[in-house]
Design a protein around this motif. Structure first.
Motif, short mmCIF file in Angstrom:
data_model
loop_
_atom_site.label_atom_id
_atom_site.label_comp_id
_atom_site.label_asym_id
_atom_site.label_seq_id
_atom_site.Cartn_x
_atom_site.Cartn_y
_atom_site.Cartn_z
N HIS A 25 0.80 -1.22 0.00
CA HIS A 25 0.00 0.00 0.00
C HIS A 25 0.83 1.28 0.00
CE1 HIS A 25 0.82 -1.25 4.14
NE2 HIS A 25 0.84 0.03 4.43
N PHE A 26 2.15 1.18 -0.18
CA PHE A 26 2.97 2.39 -0.23
C PHE A 26 3.31 2.78 -1.67
CE2 PHE A 26 4.07 0.78 4.04
CZ PHE A 26 3.62 1.86 4.78
N ARG A 27 2.52 2.29 -2.62
CA ARG A 27 2.82 2.59 -4.02
C ARG A 27 2.72 4.07 -4.35
NH1 ARG A 27 3.40 -0.66 -8.21
NH2 ARG A 27 3.31 -2.89 -7.91
N GLU A 28 2.02 4.82 -3.47
CA GLU A 28 1.90 6.25 -3.75
C GLU A 28 3.25 6.96 -3.66
OE1 GLU A 28 0.72 5.48 0.58
OE2 GLU A 28 0.32 4.62 -1.39
N SER A 29 4.26 6.29 -3.07
CA SER A 29 5.58 6.92 -3.00
C SER A 29 6.32 6.84 -4.33
CB SER A 29 6.42 6.23 -1.91
OG SER A 29 6.59 4.85 -2.21
N GLU A 30 5.78 6.05 -5.26
CA GLU A 30 6.44 5.89 -6.55
C GLU A 30 6.30 7.18 -7.36
OE1 GLU A 30 5.32 3.22 -10.29
OE2 GLU A 30 5.97 2.03 -8.55
N GLU A 31 7.39 7.56 -8.00
CA GLU A 31 7.41 8.77 -8.80
C GLU A 31 7.36 8.41 -10.28
OE1 GLU A 31 10.91 10.86 -7.66
OE2 GLU A 31 10.47 10.76 -5.52
N PRO A 32 6.89 9.30 -11.13
CA PRO A 32 6.81 9.02 -12.57
C PRO A 32 8.19 8.72 -13.15
CG PRO A 32 5.59 11.01 -11.99
CD PRO A 32 6.39 10.65 -10.78
N GLU A 33 8.17 7.94 -14.22
CA GLU A 33 9.42 7.64 -14.92
C GLU A 33 9.95 8.92 -15.58
OE1 GLU A 33 9.20 4.36 -17.60
OE2 GLU A 33 7.71 3.31 -16.40
N THR A 34 11.27 9.00 -15.63
CA THR A 34 11.90 10.14 -16.30
C THR A 34 12.80 9.63 -17.41
OG1 THR A 34 13.72 10.10 -14.70
CG2 THR A 34 11.85 11.52 -14.19
N SER A 35 12.62 10.18 -18.60
CA SER A 35 13.45 9.86 -19.77
C SER A 35 13.55 8.35 -20.01
CB SER A 35 14.85 10.46 -19.63
OG SER A 35 15.54 9.87 -18.53
N GLY A 36 12.43 7.64 -19.84
CA GLY A 36 12.43 6.22 -20.15
C GLY A 36 13.07 5.33 -19.11
N GLY A 37 13.51 5.87 -17.99
CA GLY A 37 14.13 5.06 -16.96
C GLY A 37 13.10 4.34 -16.11
N PRO A 38 13.55 3.51 -15.17
CA PRO A 38 12.62 2.78 -14.30
C PRO A 38 11.94 3.74 -13.32
CG PRO A 38 14.88 2.44 -13.58
CD PRO A 38 14.96 3.20 -14.88
N PRO A 39 10.80 3.36 -12.75
CA PRO A 39 10.13 4.20 -11.76
C PRO A 39 11.04 4.45 -10.57
CG PRO A 39 9.21 1.98 -11.79
CD PRO A 39 10.08 2.10 -12.99
N ALA A 40 10.92 5.66 -10.00
CA ALA A 40 11.84 6.07 -8.93
C ALA A 40 11.09 6.24 -7.62
CB ALA A 40 12.54 7.37 -9.31
N ILE A 41 11.79 5.91 -6.53
CA ILE A 41 11.28 6.10 -5.17
C ILE A 41 12.35 6.82 -4.37
CG2 ILE A 41 10.60 4.95 -3.04
CD1 ILE A 41 9.29 2.81 -4.67
N THR A 42 11.97 7.89 -3.70
CA THR A 42 12.92 8.65 -2.89
C THR A 42 12.90 8.12 -1.45
OG1 THR A 42 12.65 10.63 -4.23
CG2 THR A 42 13.54 10.92 -2.02
N LEU A 43 14.08 7.82 -0.94
CA LEU A 43 14.23 7.36 0.44
C LEU A 43 14.76 8.51 1.28
CD1 LEU A 43 15.89 3.85 -0.16
CD2 LEU A 43 13.47 4.39 0.10
N HIS A 44 14.15 8.72 2.43
CA HIS A 44 14.53 9.82 3.31
C HIS A 44 15.21 9.27 4.58
CE1 HIS A 44 12.13 12.59 0.86
NE2 HIS A 44 11.18 11.66 0.86
N GLY A 45 16.03 10.10 5.19
CA GLY A 45 16.65 9.73 6.46
C GLY A 45 17.78 8.74 6.35
N ILE A 46 18.39 8.63 5.18
CA ILE A 46 19.51 7.71 4.99
C ILE A 46 20.49 8.35 4.02
CG2 ILE A 46 18.34 6.47 3.12
CD1 ILE A 46 19.68 3.91 4.11
N SER A 47 21.76 8.14 4.26
CA SER A 47 22.79 8.74 3.40
C SER A 47 23.17 7.76 2.29
CB SER A 47 24.03 9.08 4.22
OG SER A 47 24.70 7.90 4.63
#
Length: 409
Positions: free
Chosen positions: A358-380
């Motif tokens: 149910h966390f699919r809403e964190s998925e971001e649109p694809e950019t320039s044909g690349g795979p879908p992106a997810i941003t992770l917070h609180g980690i280096s």
């Protein structure tokens, strides 16, 4: 330096007697308050003399009881020693226990994952060498997958499930009508032949149909098992087909192992009339790093370009032209890690929830044909790099902060 096992109370929890030869796989000096120190000799057996203490004959029952009570459970449950470890004679602890007639030890080893499938090299050796009828009956009743069989190596279990279930697979091989759901990244990392074919002739194909009469589907399935797990089980009637495929796919280590195993089985069958070996099993030594090093190649390719300059912990640089076919991008503090859902979902409940549930809403649109992106917070990026290598290869050089982050994930 070898570890020393101290049997401080050798009579506390008695079990059936264990012959000292059964310990040939452990290579541990044994310290006993009654008998002093003993170490295996060149044949892997504990000598009856000399001991630095009272005479061996006076205390042999005490020592054998102590070793049976403590050492097998200590090695398997505390030291996490592989239950199917082999010595230089290709013999396992189960074989020695059968040979020496220790029924309860045989049952303990079987319950903890010792392999003894019927009509295999190991199974026939154990059955032929068993000292008593109760042991033979226990071996015949053996089932590899039981409720009491514990899988201690979760990484190997994950790779086996990855092949069997085909979760997040991205290509299907159809061999004479039999489908195999597989992952391009695994095949490419493990075989230069598959890496080339998946990027040229089979590039962009979701289904690859193989109709060549010399490609046997049983042998092809065994080859996939080897690529995913480093282990192979094949019926003797399909060995030549498997050798042909191994040669075609340039898997020279597998080809060499098959030839050596065939020779060993042939010698065994000739020397033991009446035995029948129908299945050959190839498995790497417990400390063999090849499988994990190949999988670490996927972590190498997942690193963003700005983090690839320092190869201080990479086993191999990412080869030119190798396409790992990533299907998800993790963005960490501006760095993009091109990864594979199959590994992150299979290895971590956190990432499975993030990517599948149910966390699919964190998925971001694809950019320039690349795979879908997810941003992770609180980690280096540095800490995520440790997580990355652990997910793919089950190994990373951890520092305290990375250990805490890995535990959370």
């Amino acid at each position: 330096m070898a570890h020393t096992v101290c049997l401080s109370d050798p009579t506390s929890t008695p079990l059936p007697a264990l012959c000292l030869e059964c310990l040939s796989c452990c290579d541990l000096p044994v310290t006993c308050p009654y008998l002093g120190v003993a170490s295996p000799d060149q044949k892997g057996c504990f000598p009856s003399a000399p001991f630095h203490g009272p005479s061996f004959s006076d205390h042999e029952p005490v020592l054998t009881q102590a070793l049976t009570s403590f050492l097998p459970r200590y090695l398997l449950e505390q030291r996490d020693v592989e239950v199917n470890v082999r010595d230089k004679w290709d013999s396992t602890p189960l074989y020695y226990a059968c040979l020496c007639g220790h029924e309860e030890l045989v049952l303990y080893l079987l319950a903890n994952g010792a392999r003894c499938e019927a009509n295999t090299f190991d199974g026939e050796r154990c059955l032929y060498g068993a000292l008593s009828d109760p042991i033979r009956r226990a071996l015949r009743d053996y089932k590899q997958v039981t409720a009491s069989c514990r899988r201690r190596d979760y990484y190997d279990d994950f790779l086996q499930r990855l092949l069997e279930q085909g979760i997040h697979s991205d290509v299907v091989f159809v061999v004479h009508g039999k489908p195999f759901r597989v992952h391009r990244c695994v095949l490419g990392a493990r075989s230069a032949y598959f890496a080339n074919m998946l990027d040229t002739k089979w590039k962009g194909k979701s289904v690859v149909v193989l109709r060549h009469p010399l490609i046997n589907p049983v042998a092809f399935g065994a080859l996939l098992q080897y690529l995913y797990t480093g282990r192979l089980d094949i019926g003797v009637e399909h060995v030549s087909d498997c050798e042909r495929l191994a040669k075609q796919c340039q898997l020279w280590d597998l080809l060499s192992d098959l030839e050596a195993k065939c020779e060993k089985v042939s010698e065994f069958v000739v020397s033991k009339p009446g035995t029948c070996v129908k299945v050959l099993t190839i498995e790497p030594p417990p400390a063999d790093p090849r499988l994990r090093e190949d999988m670490a190649l996927l972590a190498d390719c997942a690193l963003p370009p700005e983090l690839r300059g320092d190869l201080w912990e990479l086993p191999f640089p990412c080869p030119d032209g190798f396409n790992s076919c990533p299907d998800v991008c993790f963005r960490v503090a501006g760095c993009s890690f091109l990864c594979h859902k199959a590994f992150f979902c299979g290895r971590s409940d956190y990432f499975r929830a993030l990517l599948d549930d149910h966390f699919r809403e964190s998925e971001e649109p694809e950019t320039s044909g690349g795979p879908p992106a997810i941003t992770l917070h609180g980690i280096s990026p540095d800490i995520f790099t440790h997580v990355l290598y652990y997910v793919y290869s089950d190994h990373t050089e951890l520092v305290p902060c990375a250990t805490q982050a890995l535990a959370r994930i």
